[in-house]
Design an enzyme around this catalytic site. Sequence first.
Site, PDB file in Angstrom:
ATOM      1  CG  HIS A 128      -3.616  -5.241   2.741  1.00 47.87           C
ATOM      2  ND1 HIS A 128      -3.061  -4.337   1.862  1.00 47.87           N
ATOM      3  CD2 HIS A 128      -3.726  -6.401   2.049  1.00 47.87           C
ATOM      4  CE1 HIS A 128      -2.830  -4.913   0.708  1.00 47.87           C
ATOM      5  NE2 HIS A 128      -3.234  -6.178   0.778  1.00 47.87           N
ATOM      6  CG  ASP A 148      -1.811  -1.239   1.261  1.00 39.76           C
ATOM      7  OD1 ASP A 148      -2.324  -1.615   0.202  1.00 39.76           O
ATOM      8  OD2 ASP A 148      -1.963  -1.829   2.351  1.00 39.76           O
TER       9      ASP A 148
HETATM   10  P1  NAD Z   1      -0.012 -18.345  -5.429  1.00 40.85           P
HETATM   11  O1  NAD Z   1      -1.192 -19.248  -5.503  1.00 40.85           O
HETATM   12  O2  NAD Z   1       0.705 -17.991  -6.678  1.00 40.85           O
HETATM   13  O3  NAD Z   1       1.071 -18.934  -4.409  1.00 40.85           O
HETATM   14  C1  NAD Z   1       0.728 -19.398  -3.152  1.00 40.85           C
HETATM   15  C2  NAD Z   1       1.671 -20.502  -2.765  1.00 40.85           C
HETATM   16  O4  NAD Z   1       1.304 -20.932  -1.456  1.00 40.85           O
HETATM   17  C3  NAD Z   1       1.588 -21.732  -3.692  1.00 40.85           C
HETATM   18  O5  NAD Z   1       2.883 -22.055  -4.163  1.00 40.85           O
HETATM   19  C4  NAD Z   1       1.035 -22.822  -2.789  1.00 40.85           C
HETATM   20  O6  NAD Z   1       1.560 -24.113  -3.076  1.00 40.85           O
HETATM   21  C5  NAD Z   1       1.528 -22.339  -1.431  1.00 40.85           C
HETATM   22  N1  NAD Z   1       0.827 -22.946  -0.315  1.00 40.85           N
HETATM   23  C6  NAD Z   1      -0.483 -23.280  -0.182  1.00 40.85           C
HETATM   24  N2  NAD Z   1      -0.687 -23.866   1.007  1.00 40.85           N
HETATM   25  C7  NAD Z   1       0.495 -23.880   1.646  1.00 40.85           C
HETATM   26  C8  NAD Z   1       0.933 -24.349   2.913  1.00 40.85           C
HETATM   27  N3  NAD Z   1       0.099 -24.935   3.763  1.00 40.85           N
HETATM   28  N4  NAD Z   1       2.230 -24.208   3.231  1.00 40.85           N
HETATM   29  C9  NAD Z   1       3.109 -23.611   2.371  1.00 40.85           C
HETATM   30  N5  NAD Z   1       2.759 -23.155   1.170  1.00 40.85           N
HETATM   31  C10 NAD Z   1       1.459 -23.295   0.815  1.00 40.85           C
HETATM   32  O7  NAD Z   1      -0.508 -17.005  -4.678  1.00 40.85           O
HETATM   33  P2  NAD Z   1       0.263 -15.600  -4.570  1.00 40.85           P
HETATM   34  O8  NAD Z   1      -0.110 -14.746  -5.734  1.00 40.85           O
HETATM   35  O9  NAD Z   1       1.683 -15.848  -4.292  1.00 40.85           O
HETATM   36  O10 NAD Z   1      -0.462 -14.968  -3.268  1.00 40.85           O
HETATM   37  C11 NAD Z   1      -0.291 -15.554  -2.021  1.00 40.85           C
HETATM   38  C12 NAD Z   1      -1.100 -14.805  -0.962  1.00 40.85           C
HETATM   39  O11 NAD Z   1      -0.610 -13.464  -0.797  1.00 40.85           O
HETATM   40  C13 NAD Z   1      -2.591 -14.641  -1.292  1.00 40.85           C
HETATM   41  O12 NAD Z   1      -3.352 -14.872  -0.144  1.00 40.85           O
HETATM   42  C14 NAD Z   1      -2.697 -13.192  -1.727  1.00 40.85           C
HETATM   43  O13 NAD Z   1      -3.999 -12.674  -1.548  1.00 40.85           O
HETATM   44  C15 NAD Z   1      -1.708 -12.556  -0.797  1.00 40.85           C
HETATM   45  N6  NAD Z   1      -1.237 -11.220  -1.186  1.00 40.85           N
HETATM   46  C16 NAD Z   1      -1.058 -10.301  -0.198  1.00 40.85           C
HETATM   47  C17 NAD Z   1      -0.602  -9.030  -0.503  1.00 40.85           C
HETATM   48  C18 NAD Z   1      -0.374  -8.025   0.577  1.00 40.85           C
HETATM   49  O14 NAD Z   1      -0.243  -6.828   0.266  1.00 40.85           O
HETATM   50  N7  NAD Z   1      -0.277  -8.408   1.836  1.00 40.85           N
HETATM   51  C19 NAD Z   1      -0.303  -8.700  -1.836  1.00 40.85           C
HETATM   52  C20 NAD Z   1      -0.479  -9.650  -2.822  1.00 40.85           C
HETATM   53  C21 NAD Z   1      -0.970 -10.921  -2.491  1.00 40.85           C
HETATM   54  C1  LMR Z   2      -2.970  -6.476  -3.049  1.00 37.35           C
HETATM   55  O1  LMR Z   2      -3.214  -5.452  -2.415  1.00 37.35           O
HETATM   56  O2  LMR Z   2      -2.505  -6.450  -4.208  1.00 37.35           O
HETATM   57  C2  LMR Z   2      -3.186  -7.806  -2.398  1.00 37.35           C
HETATM   58  O3  LMR Z   2      -3.847  -7.678  -1.181  1.00 37.35           O
HETATM   59  C3  LMR Z   2      -3.827  -8.814  -3.298  1.00 37.35           C
HETATM   60  C4  LMR Z   2      -5.284  -8.542  -3.566  1.00 37.35           C
HETATM   61  O4  LMR Z   2      -6.062  -9.490  -3.522  1.00 37.35           O
HETATM   62  O5  LMR Z   2      -5.635  -7.402  -3.877  1.00 37.35           O
END
Ligand code: NAD
Ligand code: LMR
Length: 300
Positions: free
Chosen positions: A202, A175
């Site tokens: 968030h 953010d």
């Molecule tokens: P993705 O599906 O590409 O990757 C997620 C990974 O987690 C996969 O490789 C999967 O195998 C693994 N996984 C699932 N269960 C697991 C477990 N028990 N132990 C270990 N690994 C496990 O998803 P992504 O695009 O990398 O996003 C991941 C998360 O981050 C989502 O929840 C997304 O919403 C979040 N996210 C948060 C922010 C933020 O600003 N905080 C920003 C972007 C995404």
């Molecule tokens: C973001 O802000 O990009 C993450 O929280 C992923 C989402 O689902 O928006």
Amino acid sequence: MRPSLMRSTSQLLRRRSYSSASGQPERKVAILGAAGGIGQPLSLLMKLNPLVSSLSLYDIAGTPGVAADVSHINSPALVKGFMGDEQLGEALEGSDVVIIPAGVPRKPGMTRDDLFNINAGIVKNLSTAIAKYCPNALVNMISNPVNSTVPIAAEVFKKAGTYDEKKLFGVTTLDVVRAKTFYAGKANLPVTDVNVPVVGGHAGITILPLFSQATPATNALSDEDIKALTKRTQDGGTEVVEAKAGKGSATLSMAYAGAVFADACLKGLNGVPDIVECSFVQSTVTELPFFASKAWEEWS
Ligand code: NAD
Ligand code: LMR
């Protein structure tokens, strides 16, 4: 001495002198979800961080390949891949910082809360293992919905008797990254000079960029501009989800933001003064138990 042994001895010597030349404490970072969309570029960025001496890459699948790939980069951190429940303890043991991007991402039309049912269970299990294997680690929670996954981790740590509110962080750095980019673009300022605190949470309107406290200040922006910048920052995640059209949410910008936040944690652990980052933490700033605000900590 056989050539292969000579080579391994000289590598060892080089590694030792490198570590003492850097004068930094040895630091282990674990990434849980390391084979995912965020996990892979984040693994790359943490491998490039000179403060990391050991990098532990864990996922339920795919980590041997990611670890083999990243491990060929000629930077000091030693990389190991771990896969599946039975290797989670070893992945975590001795970690100073644990970064959690494990879990499912959004698709168009979903809110972050729609991820709760799956991601809450994942975060609960991973937090249980952290409490057991590295209870003193700083935990950087990326998995959504951050507004809920952080309190879940807190409850798991409380139940295990390991909770320290100064060591649990919901990563809201993306953010801040977005607010800086959008503000600098609109005000025509050099983006690397810009800072914008973002408080609250968030998700949607809980994301509160404080453009009134942005630096450098500008009088180039009208109230309407600030309103539009605020809305764009709040909807930044959705902008990416829609642009990716079903292929996930922000991964590259999140990996960058996660690497920035983890670097701040490592610096804090190493006793670097005045490390300030906004993050979603247990808080007394409002009546809410958790709230993102500027946190200044020395963890050492
Ligand atoms: P993705 O599906 O590409 O990757 C997620 C990974 O987690 C996969 O490789 C999967 O195998 C693994 N996984 C699932 N269960 C697991 C477990 N028990 N132990 C270990 N690994 C496990 O998803 P992504 O695009 O990398 O996003 C991941 C998360 O981050 C989502 O929840 C997304 O919403 C979040 N996210 C948060 C922010 C933020 O600003 N905080 C920003 C972007 C995404
Ligand atoms: C973001 O802000 O990009 C993450 O929280 C992923 C989402 O689902 O928006």
